[in-house]
Design a protein around this motif. Structure first.
Motif, short mmCIF file in Angstrom:
data_model
loop_
_atom_site.label_atom_id
_atom_site.label_comp_id
_atom_site.label_asym_id
_atom_site.label_seq_id
_atom_site.Cartn_x
_atom_site.Cartn_y
_atom_site.Cartn_z
N SER A 146 -41.82 17.75 -3.81
CA SER A 146 -42.17 18.12 -5.06
C SER A 146 -41.18 18.28 -6.14
O SER A 146 -41.41 18.32 -7.22
N ASP A 147 -40.08 18.31 -5.50
CA ASP A 147 -38.76 18.26 -6.47
C ASP A 147 -37.67 17.42 -5.89
O ASP A 147 -36.75 17.64 -5.20
N ALA A 148 -37.79 16.12 -6.61
CA ALA A 148 -36.64 15.14 -6.30
C ALA A 148 -35.31 15.55 -6.69
O ALA A 148 -34.31 15.10 -6.09
N ARG A 149 -35.07 16.40 -7.56
CA ARG A 149 -33.72 16.92 -7.67
C ARG A 149 -33.17 17.73 -6.64
O ARG A 149 -31.90 17.63 -6.11
N PHE A 150 -34.03 18.53 -6.03
CA PHE A 150 -33.56 19.40 -5.03
C PHE A 150 -33.61 18.59 -3.60
O PHE A 150 -32.73 18.79 -2.68
N ASN A 151 -34.45 17.75 -3.46
CA ASN A 151 -34.50 16.76 -2.28
C ASN A 151 -34.51 15.43 -2.52
O ASN A 151 -35.32 14.58 -2.39
N PRO A 152 -33.43 14.95 -2.85
CA PRO A 152 -33.16 13.49 -3.36
C PRO A 152 -33.34 12.86 -1.67
O PRO A 152 -32.95 13.20 -0.94
N THR A 153 -33.89 11.54 -2.08
CA THR A 153 -33.81 10.63 -1.03
C THR A 153 -33.04 9.36 -0.78
O THR A 153 -32.49 9.00 -2.05
N PHE A 154 -32.31 9.04 0.37
CA PHE A 154 -31.30 8.06 0.44
C PHE A 154 -31.66 7.42 1.52
O PHE A 154 -32.57 7.50 2.32
N LYS A 155 -31.26 5.91 1.76
CA LYS A 155 -31.48 5.03 2.75
C LYS A 155 -30.06 4.79 3.55
O LYS A 155 -29.15 4.49 2.97
N ILE A 156 -30.26 5.56 4.87
CA ILE A 156 -29.18 5.16 5.85
C ILE A 156 -29.69 4.49 7.01
O ILE A 156 -30.60 4.84 7.80
N GLU A 157 -29.05 3.38 7.22
CA GLU A 157 -29.50 2.44 8.51
C GLU A 157 -30.81 1.94 8.30
O GLU A 157 -31.53 2.12 9.28
N SER A 158 -31.45 1.95 7.29
CA SER A 158 -32.56 1.49 6.81
C SER A 158 -33.92 2.42 7.12
O SER A 158 -34.86 1.99 7.07
N ILE A 159 -33.27 3.74 7.24
CA ILE A 159 -34.23 5.00 7.43
C ILE A 159 -34.03 5.71 5.87
O ILE A 159 -32.99 6.06 5.59
N ALA A 160 -35.35 5.99 5.64
CA ALA A 160 -35.49 6.93 4.34
C ALA A 160 -35.26 8.36 4.76
O ALA A 160 -36.12 8.81 5.62
N VAL A 161 -34.23 9.01 4.30
CA VAL A 161 -34.02 10.34 4.66
C VAL A 161 -34.04 11.26 3.26
O VAL A 161 -33.48 10.92 2.42
#
Length: 106
Positions: free
Chosen positions: A49-64
Protein backbone atom coordinates in the motif's frame (compact mmCIF):
# COMPACT_ATOMS: atom_id res chain seq x y z
CA UNK A 1 30.77 -4.68 4.86
CA UNK A 2 29.31 -1.42 3.68
CA UNK A 3 26.00 0.34 4.12
CA UNK A 4 23.40 -1.00 1.64
CA UNK A 5 25.26 -4.26 1.04
CA UNK A 6 22.87 -7.16 0.45
CA UNK A 7 23.62 -10.49 2.12
CA UNK A 8 21.96 -13.89 1.93
CA UNK A 9 19.65 -14.59 4.82
CA UNK A 10 20.99 -17.55 6.79
CA UNK A 11 18.00 -17.67 9.14
CA UNK A 12 15.10 -20.08 9.23
CA UNK A 13 12.84 -17.81 7.12
CA UNK A 14 15.22 -17.64 4.16
CA UNK A 15 12.63 -18.98 1.72
CA UNK A 16 10.33 -15.98 2.24
CA UNK A 17 13.21 -13.63 3.12
CA UNK A 18 16.12 -14.61 0.89
CA UNK A 19 18.19 -11.48 1.60
CA UNK A 20 18.85 -8.75 4.13
CA UNK A 21 20.28 -5.30 3.47
CA UNK A 22 22.77 -3.68 5.80
CA UNK A 23 21.57 -0.20 6.83
CA UNK A 24 24.03 0.65 9.58
CA UNK A 25 26.39 3.56 9.04
CA UNK A 26 30.06 2.75 8.56
CA UNK A 27 30.63 5.02 11.55
CA UNK A 28 29.81 1.99 13.69
CA UNK A 29 31.92 -0.47 11.70
CA UNK A 30 34.02 -1.47 14.71
CA UNK A 31 31.00 -2.96 16.48
CA UNK A 32 30.35 -6.70 16.31
CA UNK A 33 26.71 -6.29 15.29
CA UNK A 34 24.98 -4.92 12.19
CA UNK A 35 21.51 -3.45 11.67
CA UNK A 36 19.79 -5.12 8.75
CA UNK A 37 16.38 -4.90 7.12
CA UNK A 38 14.80 -7.99 5.54
CA UNK A 39 14.18 -8.12 1.80
CA UNK A 40 10.99 -10.19 1.50
CA UNK A 41 9.94 -12.00 -1.68
CA UNK A 42 7.28 -9.85 -3.29
CA UNK A 43 5.41 -13.02 -4.23
CA UNK A 44 4.93 -13.85 -0.52
CA UNK A 45 3.33 -10.49 0.27
CA UNK A 46 -0.11 -9.15 -0.46
CA UNK A 47 -0.72 -5.69 -1.84
CA UNK A 48 1.92 -3.08 -1.06
CA UNK A 49 0.00 0.00 0.00
CA UNK A 50 2.93 2.39 0.46
CA UNK A 51 5.75 2.08 -2.07
CA UNK A 52 7.79 4.73 -0.23
CA UNK A 53 7.76 2.63 2.95
CA UNK A 54 8.17 -0.69 1.13
CA UNK A 55 10.27 -0.13 -2.01
CA UNK A 56 10.79 -3.05 -4.36
CA UNK A 57 14.18 -4.15 -5.71
CA UNK A 58 15.40 -6.92 -8.01
CA UNK A 59 18.12 -9.16 -6.51
CA UNK A 60 19.30 -12.14 -8.57
CA UNK A 61 16.14 -11.81 -10.70
CA UNK A 62 13.95 -12.04 -7.58
CA UNK A 63 11.57 -9.17 -6.81
CA UNK A 64 12.02 -8.34 -3.12
CA UNK A 65 10.43 -5.73 -0.88
CA UNK A 66 12.15 -3.81 1.91
CA UNK A 67 10.39 -4.53 5.21
CA UNK A 68 11.52 -1.80 7.68
CA UNK A 69 9.19 -2.95 10.48
CA UNK A 70 11.35 -6.08 10.76
CA UNK A 71 14.66 -4.22 11.25
CA UNK A 72 16.99 -6.24 13.46
CA UNK A 73 20.51 -6.29 14.86
CA UNK A 74 22.54 -9.38 14.00
CA UNK A 75 26.02 -10.51 14.93
CA UNK A 76 28.52 -10.05 12.10
CA UNK A 77 29.02 -13.82 11.91
CA UNK A 78 25.30 -14.31 11.18
CA UNK A 79 25.47 -12.36 7.93
CA UNK A 80 25.41 -14.64 4.93
CA UNK A 81 27.36 -14.31 1.73
CA UNK A 82 27.58 -10.86 0.13
CA UNK A 83 25.34 -10.72 -2.95
CA UNK A 84 25.46 -7.15 -4.24
CA UNK A 85 25.23 -3.51 -3.21
CA UNK A 86 22.08 -1.41 -3.27
CA UNK A 87 24.08 1.80 -2.77
CA UNK A 88 22.56 3.17 -5.98
CA UNK A 89 19.13 2.70 -4.31
CA UNK A 90 20.24 4.15 -0.97
CA UNK A 91 17.86 7.11 -1.10
CA UNK A 92 14.84 4.78 -1.37
CA UNK A 93 16.07 2.74 1.60
CA UNK A 94 16.71 5.84 3.72
CA UNK A 95 13.32 7.29 2.78
CA UNK A 96 11.67 4.12 4.07
CA UNK A 97 13.65 4.28 7.32
CA UNK A 98 12.75 7.96 7.68
CA UNK A 99 9.08 6.99 7.40
CA UNK A 100 9.59 4.45 10.18
CA UNK A 101 11.55 6.68 12.54
CA UNK A 102 10.28 10.24 12.11
CA UNK A 103 7.96 11.86 14.60
CA UNK A 104 4.93 11.64 12.37
CA UNK A 105 2.64 11.04 15.37
CA UNK A 106 3.68 13.84 17.64
Amino acid sequence: MAQFDVHRNTGKNREAIPFVVLVQSSRFGSYRRRMVVPLVRKSSLGTISDARFNPTFKIESIAVVLHPLEIVSVHNEQLGEFVESLAHEGNFIMDALDELLTRAWG
